[in-house]
Design an enzyme around this catalytic site. Structure first.
Site, PDB file in Angstrom:
ATOM      1  N   GLU A 125       0.726  -1.248  -0.053  1.00 60.55           N
ATOM      2  CA  GLU A 125      -0.155   0.098  -0.124  1.00 60.55           C
ATOM      3  C   GLU A 125       0.890   1.322   0.033  1.00 60.55           C
ATOM      4  OE1 GLU A 125      -3.964   1.692   1.966  1.00 60.55           O
ATOM      5  OE2 GLU A 125      -2.727   0.156   3.084  1.00 60.55           O
ATOM      6  N   SER A 164      -5.122   4.196  11.526  1.00 60.98           N
ATOM      7  CA  SER A 164      -5.124   5.336  12.487  1.00 60.98           C
ATOM      8  C   SER A 164      -3.766   5.564  12.945  1.00 60.98           C
ATOM      9  CB  SER A 164      -6.137   5.243  13.551  1.00 60.98           C
ATOM     10  OG  SER A 164      -6.081   4.408  14.368  1.00 60.98           O
TER      11      SER A 164
END
Length: 385
Positions: free
Chosen positions: A245, A364
């Site tokens: 990613e 997060s």
């Protein structure tokens, strides 16, 4: 003789200059986070134009339909693509995440079936990871998939699913072993989106747009063979996807950040806001932060060690969120008023509102710091219920 980096850069730059014209001229700067609704069909057409010229899936091996580009060439392409103001990609999830995952973990049959339409931008993908009770804590997923004959039958809910409303397929992490907990008993399934049993509900964001979605699986089906890796091995495959990613595309992302900062600096100087010593210091700190970000990205390029991706995400997400806050500081009271009714935002307002989510999506801040603390620094694990 291999092509030099400077020659390759000139070839990419020339191609982009010659092709971002005519029907594609109006796409410069279109799309991206908070703006995925912009000129969507036109951007699909642009990406298919890229594919026809061999400019998609650069890092894939040639035998899988890619260009077999080196890391240096991939970095150059992403940088020049960003510098040209070329539109945001609509097939990022297929090309940068699922494709490399199938190359690493997929069967030959899966590779033959799915890689060509990804490379040609004929099928679009979304990512079925996060759930209402399992956002950044991926191991807590509750969506189930039960094998019934020759098909997996899915029940559950995914959330924050980017571009699910336009995707043809979804790679889904689901629990396939009854009674399993955490990262055990998960499988990585490839699920068609356009079928009974799949409902997509857009989530309206602070920007007024809806690129994120809720996805409900209520008896959705996919063939037995569309599991990547072995059943129950989904955690390993999912981590492999996450490792892809944050690759070379982040250097292209930073070119966009630099453009935003330069435009904000120009605005501060023209409006007189830069004469405020607090704003001047914030701008200087932003420039320094961007240099640190690039130095870290270059130094760790190709390094898949635990903690590298997490540090990278923390650095760019916090920097970009701070840039949005700085934009509102520069704009002053004018930044509190919408550009037009009913809720038309200017670029700086959209930047501020969307970057509030930068430190949440894609993992997060809390989760990134836990990973660094526990897996890199060896600190005690956080107490979990």
């Amino acid at each position: 003789m291999p092509e030099s980096g400077s020659t390759f850069r000139e070839r990419v730059r020339t191609w982009l200059e010659e092709n971002l014209r005519g029907e594609f001229a109006g796409l410069r700067g279109r799309g991206g986070p908070g703006r995925e609704h912009e000129a969507f069909e036109e951007r699909v057409a642009w990406e298919r134009h890229l594919a026809a010229a061999g400019w998609t899936c650069l890092g894939w091996p040639a035998e899988h339909g890619g260009r077999g580009a080196s890391l240096e060439e991939q970095v150059i392409f992403h940088e020049e693509y960003a510098r040209a103001g070329a539109p945001a990609k609509v097939s990022h999830l297929g090309q940068e995440l699922l494709g490399p995952t199938l190359i690493a973990f997929g069967t030959p049959e899966q590779q033959r079936r799915f890689l060509p339409p990804i490379a040609a931008v004929e099928e679009l993908w979304c990512q079925g990871y996060s759930e209402p009770g399992a956002g950044s804590d991926l191991a807590a997923v509750a969506t189930t998939a039960t094998l019934e004959g020759d098909e997996w039958v899915l029940h559950g809910q995914k959330v924050w699913t980017s571009l699910a409303h336009v995707a043809d397929w979804c790679f889904v992490l689901a629990r396939t072993e009854r009674g399993s907990k955490r990262h055990h008993g998960l499988s990585y399934l490839l699920v068609p989106m356009r079928q009974p049993g799949v409902e997509v509900r857009p989530i309206q964001q602070l920007t007024g747009t809806s690129e994120f979605n809720e996805v409900f699986f209520d008896g959705a089906r996919t063939p037995r063979e569309e599991v990547v890796g072995e059943p129950g091995d989904g955690w390993r495959v999912a981590l492999g996807t996450l490792a892809f990613e944050r690759g070379v595309a982040t250097l292209g992302q930073q070119v966009g950040f630099r453009r935003e900062l330069r435009a904000l600096t120009d605005l501060a100087e023209s409006s007189g806001a830069a004469r405020d010593p607090v704003i001047a210091e914030r701008i200087a700190r932003a420039w320094l932060g961007l240099e640190v970000m690039r130095a870290h990205a270059v130094r760790t390029l190709g390094d898949s060690s635990t903690g590298v991706a997490e540090v990278s995400k923390l650095v760019w997400a916090n920097w970009h969120r701070s840039l949005g806050e700085l934009a509102m500081l520069v704009r002053g009271a004018a930044g509190l008023v919408a550009e037009a009714e009913p809720y038309e935002l200017d670029d700086w307002q959209r930047l501020y509102l969307f970057t509030r989510a930068d430190t949440i999506y894609g993992g997060s801040n809390e989760i990134q710091r836990n990973i660094i603390a526990e897996r890199v620094l060896g600190l005690p694990r956080e107490v979990r219920p």
